[in-house]
Each structure stands twice: as C-alpha cells, then as structure tokens.
Design an enzyme around this catalytic site. Sequence first.
Site, mmCIF file in Angstrom:
data_model
loop_
_atom_site.group_PDB
_atom_site.id
_atom_site.type_symbol
_atom_site.label_atom_id
_atom_site.label_comp_id
_atom_site.label_asym_id
_atom_site.label_seq_id
_atom_site.Cartn_x
_atom_site.Cartn_y
_atom_site.Cartn_z
ATOM 1 N N ALA A 1 0.836 -1.230 0.096
ATOM 2 C CA ALA A 1 0.033 -0.116 -0.095
ATOM 3 C C ALA A 1 1.024 1.443 0.027
ATOM 4 C CB ALA A 1 -0.990 -0.188 1.201
ATOM 5 N N GLU B 1 4.132 -5.871 7.143
ATOM 6 C CA GLU B 1 3.158 -4.760 7.805
ATOM 7 C C GLU B 1 3.396 -4.719 9.332
ATOM 8 O OE1 GLU B 1 2.309 -6.861 5.598
ATOM 9 O OE2 GLU B 1 0.766 -6.019 4.124
ATOM 10 N N GLY C 1 0.500 -5.326 0.630
ATOM 11 C CA GLY C 1 -0.698 -5.307 -0.414
ATOM 12 C C GLY C 1 -0.201 -5.509 -1.530
HETATM 13 C C1 3H9 Z 1 0.396 -2.323 3.568
HETATM 14 O O1 3H9 Z 1 0.676 -2.823 2.514
HETATM 15 C C2 3H9 Z 1 -0.736 -2.686 4.163
HETATM 16 C C3 3H9 Z 1 -1.738 -3.827 3.379
HETATM 17 O O2 3H9 Z 1 -1.588 -4.865 3.825
HETATM 18 C C4 3H9 Z 1 -3.096 -3.229 3.512
HETATM 19 C C5 3H9 Z 1 -3.877 -1.935 3.014
HETATM 20 C C6 3H9 Z 1 -5.413 -1.815 3.136
HETATM 21 N N1 3H9 Z 1 4.634 3.517 0.113
HETATM 22 O O3 3H9 Z 1 13.585 2.060 0.774
HETATM 23 P P1 3H9 Z 1 13.993 2.572 -0.160
HETATM 24 C C7 3H9 Z 1 9.542 4.976 -1.085
HETATM 25 S S1 3H9 Z 1 1.502 -1.615 4.395
HETATM 26 C C8 3H9 Z 1 5.185 4.725 -0.387
HETATM 27 O O4 3H9 Z 1 15.021 3.759 -0.055
HETATM 28 P P2 3H9 Z 1 15.099 0.280 -1.394
HETATM 29 C C9 3H9 Z 1 10.614 5.275 0.059
HETATM 30 O O5 3H9 Z 1 10.013 6.023 1.213
HETATM 31 C C10 3H9 Z 1 3.086 -1.623 3.395
HETATM 32 N N2 3H9 Z 1 6.472 4.760 -0.498
HETATM 33 O O6 3H9 Z 1 14.376 1.640 -1.494
HETATM 34 C C11 3H9 Z 1 11.651 6.017 -0.686
HETATM 35 O O7 3H9 Z 1 11.208 7.252 -0.982
HETATM 36 P P3 3H9 Z 1 12.562 8.271 -1.154
HETATM 37 C C12 3H9 Z 1 3.841 -2.721 3.233
HETATM 38 C C13 3H9 Z 1 7.435 3.939 -0.463
HETATM 39 O O8 3H9 Z 1 15.317 -0.303 -2.881
HETATM 40 C C14 3H9 Z 1 11.589 5.036 -1.882
HETATM 41 O O9 3H9 Z 1 10.118 4.435 -1.992
HETATM 42 N N3 3H9 Z 1 4.826 -2.662 2.517
HETATM 43 C C15 3H9 Z 1 6.723 2.560 -0.128
HETATM 44 O O10 3H9 Z 1 15.865 0.203 -0.438
HETATM 45 C C16 3H9 Z 1 12.518 3.946 -2.103
HETATM 46 O O11 3H9 Z 1 12.684 3.135 -0.905
HETATM 47 C C17 3H9 Z 1 6.064 -2.102 3.098
HETATM 48 O O12 3H9 Z 1 6.186 -2.073 4.191
HETATM 49 C C18 3H9 Z 1 5.496 2.372 0.264
HETATM 50 N N4 3H9 Z 1 4.998 1.178 0.484
HETATM 51 O O13 3H9 Z 1 13.912 -0.736 -0.824
HETATM 52 C C19 3H9 Z 1 7.160 -2.083 2.137
HETATM 53 N N5 3H9 Z 1 7.882 1.730 0.005
HETATM 54 O O14 3H9 Z 1 13.173 8.210 -2.119
HETATM 55 C C20 3H9 Z 1 8.049 -0.922 2.552
HETATM 56 C C21 3H9 Z 1 8.958 2.432 -0.354
HETATM 57 O O15 3H9 Z 1 11.488 9.581 -1.226
HETATM 58 N N6 3H9 Z 1 9.246 -0.759 1.638
HETATM 59 N N7 3H9 Z 1 8.495 3.764 -0.738
HETATM 60 O O16 3H9 Z 1 13.067 8.282 0.184
HETATM 61 C C22 3H9 Z 1 10.080 -1.417 1.803
HETATM 62 O O17 3H9 Z 1 10.380 -2.258 2.460
HETATM 63 C C23 3H9 Z 1 11.472 -0.802 0.825
HETATM 64 O O18 3H9 Z 1 11.184 0.452 0.347
HETATM 65 C C24 3H9 Z 1 11.619 -1.653 -0.460
HETATM 66 C C25 3H9 Z 1 12.582 -0.971 -1.449
HETATM 67 C C26 3H9 Z 1 12.105 -3.017 -0.062
HETATM 68 C C27 3H9 Z 1 10.417 -1.842 -1.377
#
Ligand code: 3H9
Length: 693
Positions: free
Chosen positions: A62, A124, A101
């Site tokens: 999400a 999450e 998500g």
């Molecule tokens: C969910 O899904 C709830 C659902 O179950 C239910 C809903 C109803 N959203 O980490 P990075 C941005 S909860 C918005 O540096 P990497 C991050 O802020 C979600 N932005 O890169 C950064 O921005 P900036 C469950 C996001 O390659 C840029 O992307 N998912 C999101 O080292 C690059 O990120 C998670 O918890 C997001 N979801 O790692 C996953 N994710 O450049 C969270 C990232 O402006 N994300 N951004 O600073 C991660 O674990 C890592 O970002 C990922 C990439 C592994 C994807």
Amino acid sequence: MTDAVSYTLEGNLGVIRVNNPPVNALSHGVRSGMAEALTTAAEDTSEAVVILCEGRTFIAGADITEFGKPPKPPFLPDLLAQLDNHPKLTVAAIHGTALGGGFETALSCNYRVALASAKVGLPEVKLGLLPGAGGTQRTPRLAGIATAIDLMTSGNPIPAEAALQKGLIDHVARDNLAEEAIAYAKQLVADQAPKRQASAITLTLNESDRELISKARSNLAKKTRGESAPQRIIDCIEASAELDFDAGLKRERELFMACMEDPQSAALRHMFFAERAAAKIDSIDTSVEPAQVQRVGIIGAGTMGGGIAMCFAQAGIQVTLIDMSDEAVTAGISKIKANYDISVKRGRLSQDQVEAIMSQIKSSTHFEDLADADMVIEAVFENLAVKKEVFARLDTICKADAVLASNTSYQSIDDIAAATSRPESVLGMHFFSPANVMKLLEVVKGDKSSDRVIATAMAVGKRIGKTSVLSGMCYGFIGNRMLRPYAREAALCMMEGASPAQIDAAMEQWGMAMGPLAVGDLAGLDIGYKAREQLTDEQKGDPASYCVADRLVQAGRLGQKSGAGYYRYDPETRQRIADPDVDAIIDSCRQELGIAARAVSDEEIVDRLILALANEGARILEEGIAQRASDIDVVYCYGYGFPRHRGGPMHYVQARGLAWAVKRMTEFQQNLNQDNWSIAPLIANNAERGEAL
Ligand code: 3H9
C-alpha cells in the site's frame, strides 16, 4: 487506464502493467487503474489476465504516504475482491519484492510466477499494522499456520524458491519474467487449468496448530513486548481457521483499523520515513560523488576496532588492522575469530564464509601499511593528545584523497583535524558497541570537513549495513549529549526515593531495551568516574546526580565486569539482583546531601527521563547539530534501545503534545531542581504556535 496502469489485449491474454515508480506502491492511481483494467478484461476476449510491473519491483505494498489521509475509493480490499472473483484466469508475475498489499494482490490471483531473484513478504508488522487486504486469511490457507505466523510476525520477506516450497507461489521463472509468465499463462489456458482461489480453501486447526498459536503468543509477548500488532496478527490467523473466509476478512478489517488508529503504527511509520530521511544531507548537492572505498585502515585492535573491522570485511572491503604491538594485534585478530566461531556454531555463517571474511583482514604494527588506504578509522582510547598524535602521523603517510575518520565518542573533531595539514579530509565516524552488531553510525561533521568526505562516510555506512545519521560538532554529538540529562534524571529519581530496580523496571516496562542503571552497569561505572575526574565541580553539576555512582566505584563496584554495580550479578546467568548494600550507599548519600526520600511514581520516572532526552534533543536541533527531529529519533532507536513503536523521543513528545511537554516540564521546574528544567525555546515556541518540531 491511468498514468500508473495500462492494459493491453495481447492475443488471448489481457496484460495489466503497473508503472508507479519508485516501488509501484498501491496509490489511488494504481488502485483505480487496476479496477478499470479488470473491468475491461472481464468483458473482452481475453482468456487470462497477467499482472506485471515495470521498473525495479512488483508492487511493494500500500502507499504508506496515503495512510492517515482521508481514504479514497476504490479501497484495496474491494479491488482484491474484484480480482479474486474475476471471471478470467489471473496470474501475477513477480520480480523485485512483492510486499504487503503487493503480495496480497498476488495472493488474490489464481496463480503466481516469480523470478528466482524475487522475494515475497508481509512486512506490515514493521509498520505496526497487519496485512489488511486478505493476507492474514489467504496465507494460512495456502501455506499453513506455521509459515503464516513466521511470515507475518517477523515481517521478513522470503526468496522465491522458499515461497514455492511453501505453496505461496506456483512457478519460478529463471530469466525473462514477462516472457515466461505470459507463456505460463498461455499454457494454463491451453490446459484448461482450474481457477484456484485461496479464498475457497477451508482450514481446520489440529492440536499441533493450536500449540503453535499459543507458543507464538507467549514468545511474541516477550520478544515484541508492548507491541499490539503481533498479537492482533495471531488473532487473525486464528480467525482464518475458526471463521469462514468472508467472516475472517471482516475480523481482519476490524483489527487492521484498530492498528491504524493505534499510536504505535503512527510511530513506526514515522520511523520508516525517518530512516530514509536520515540518509539525505540537505546541505550537500546531489552532484557530490562519494569516493570509492576499497581499502580501509583501522587503528586500534581493541573491542571497538575489531568490531569495526568485522563490519568492513563482511561487506567485502579490505581491512588493515593496526595496533602498537604484535601481542595487541594478535589478541585483536583472535577476538574477531572467536566472534565468528560463535556465528558458525549458531549457524549464522558457514566456515567457508568466515574464511572468506577473515581473508579480507590483514594486521600490522606499521602505520606505513596504510599508505594506499582509501579510508582510515582511528579507534584508540579516548584521549585527545593520543588521537592528535595518531592523526599527525596519518597526515604524513596517507594518500592525499584518503578519508581520515575518528571513532571518538566525545572529543572535538576540529581539534583532531587541526593536527593534520588537511582538516577537510577529517571527520568523525562514531560506531556503537558492539560495532559489528549495533546498526547506528553517527557521522560527525567537523568545521572544515568537506562535502565529499561526508558523502563518502554516509555511502560507506550504507554499504556496511549501518543506518547513518549526520551530526554537527558538540560534546557527545547527538546521542551521548542527550544521554547526560537522561542519566542525571535517573540518578536524581534514585536519590529522591526510587530504587534502581524500580527505575529500570519502569523504563523497561515503558519499552526501553534496558533501564538506565542497568546500562551503566553494562558499560562500566568506572568510565563515567574517570571522565568526572577531569571535570571541575561546576562542570560536574549537582552532586546528587553522581554521588551514588562515585561511591559504587570507590567500593570496587564497577558494574557487570566486577560482578556488582547498581546490582549484584549472578556469576552464571548474569541476572541482576537487587542489593541491600546499594540501598545503604544510596541512604548515606541522601543523608550527606540532606535529601529526604519520598515515593516517586513510575509515571514520574518515565516522564522525567524521556522529557530530559527530548528537551536536550530540541536544543540540539536549535543549534543545528542535527538536521531534523527525525534524525534524533533514528539515533535513539538504533543506538540506545529506544522502542521503535514509540517513534523516538522527539516523535513521542510531539505525538503526546508539545503543550503537554511544556506543562509537565513547568511542574518539574517548580518542584525539582529548577536549573535542570529550563525548557528549550524550540519546544516552548512551537507549543505556543501549534507547530511541529
Ligand atoms: C500495506 O501494504 C498494508 C496492506 O496490507 C493493507 C492495506 C489496506 N509506500 O526503501 P527505499 C518509498 S503496508 C510509499 O529507499 P530500497 C521510500 O519512502 C505496506 N512509499 O528503497 C523511498 O522514498 P524516497 C507494506 C514507499 O530499494 C523510495 O520508495 N509494504 C513505499 O532500499 C525507495 O525506497 C512495506 O512495508 C510504500 N509502500 O527498498 C514495504 N515503499 O526515495 C516498504 C517504499 O523519497 N518498503 N517507498 O526516500 C520497503 O521495504 C522498501 O522500500 C523496498 C525497497 C524493499 C520496497
């Protein structure tokens, strides 16, 4: 469809492509584009639908930036119901990381293909949430209770091959995901493969599942003390077997919303963005290129130097570890080996991996061996004269563009830099003990440190797996400077009537990894004692804040290393035991200083200690030592055992209300030592203006 989602009919396949950089998060544009694409696919001649993503990853979840804002339909659970009930066969094609998500989207498809390098997960819990779009109901149905518990309560992703074995995906693609997924979907159509739905599986719990659930509950109560999301995840997993799919989804929704409204999730989401913001340095142009670092020299083969050497060697960087004598160097290398032996024994590393790491570390007693080092980190003991001597020697030996760093905890980087002819190449890289374990790295900017040198230290920090935070120059930098008023309030609470055990228990119950007095015992009470010996009475401050610590050291109670400090320690288990001898020392200090004991509540202890931290943090911000309030939160959560689910001291005080902070500190001003409680103008002014820190 929308800018972020396209749909094309390719032969008998409908292909939905998501393109929402950087991580294809399920923003409103993606959700509405996908809903529209699914509607089109339901009505056209396609026989199956493939969901593919552009860029570096499948959908990573999400859109966290939308949380806390008014929700806009279509909502993810509704979109995934549309996907689950779609009339055509559906296939998700996963590369990068399918998370949260994003993975729930894949789980709502009939089949899942993943590139061998891909990972899938439900992280999450790390945001204080639970999978809220069917993940808690579909995962146990597909992979069983044990996997569901692991995946959702750890939040750690698993590789494609493991996901295949657990039944979470159906096929691993080796090379070209798009081509292989499309071929796979065509084959499914040709084979008239069934429309498999996780939602159609009925789950029942056997005796061993029930046992797993109850064990998970009690383990999590200890391991994630005070956090609510892990327990709610277990509730959802239980519901997946006890209720039908729709009722289970309803339960998941209720508990997801409870998490969303919980301040813990706001704190953890704050930490997610805080960690990423900390890597950004506002004053440095993005065109400044960090230097390449292939060879690092480390001076001092003690615990700190050895730990730092391990960090670099593990990242594949060559290390030369220097000390004064062959004995010191040999002892340092043996200590590193002993640490790795433990890792092998615990199955964290193989013997081959350890040998490869050890082959990166050379040792020497000659500074001249650092002539070709790209970076040198000094980790000798905390004495300015010695450090200056080391840097003066490095200046004559190291190549012109080498980065020269000191691991000092307190000394002035400017004084150290002045011992060289190149102060622009000098900065602080403050690791935390044990350096191979602790994630925090304070990068300390001296008056003359160049942008390139700072950018290099930040980049190297990332490469060796640290979370780096930039600090300006002041005594103790960000973290240790804040520790002084925190420790002072712990000592004063003790003098006013709380026992060490009460203080530590109150802070640990609140969420700190370890109470302040137990930390003192762990670090060694002689360190503070020796530091105080260098200070004037005025610099030492209120004698009530160090009287007991001094007496303990004078009685030979140096902390854990001598078997006793604020507590006695069981020699076998190292368990701390309250000691009446310490109570007697505290009593005699009270008498000497004319302090009458009173009852101090746990609430008062927590408020005083945390407000002391945040008040000093606000001064650090005012002075421009920290770039932003969230950097201070990162320092405390990664370096000082502050609970992430409270979001760091600055977030905690902000979330509780700056007006509350001002009111409480005004009470302390009136009732306690007034000098200790002058309110930082940043807190007072922002409280008045209703602005954030
Ligand atoms: C969910 O899904 C709830 C659902 O179950 C239910 C809903 C109803 N959203 O980490 P990075 C941005 S909860 C918005 O540096 P990497 C991050 O802020 C979600 N932005 O890169 C950064 O921005 P900036 C469950 C996001 O390659 C840029 O992307 N998912 C999101 O080292 C690059 O990120 C998670 O918890 C997001 N979801 O790692 C996953 N994710 O450049 C969270 C990232 O402006 N994300 N951004 O600073 C991660 O674990 C890592 O970002 C990922 C990439 C592994 C994807």
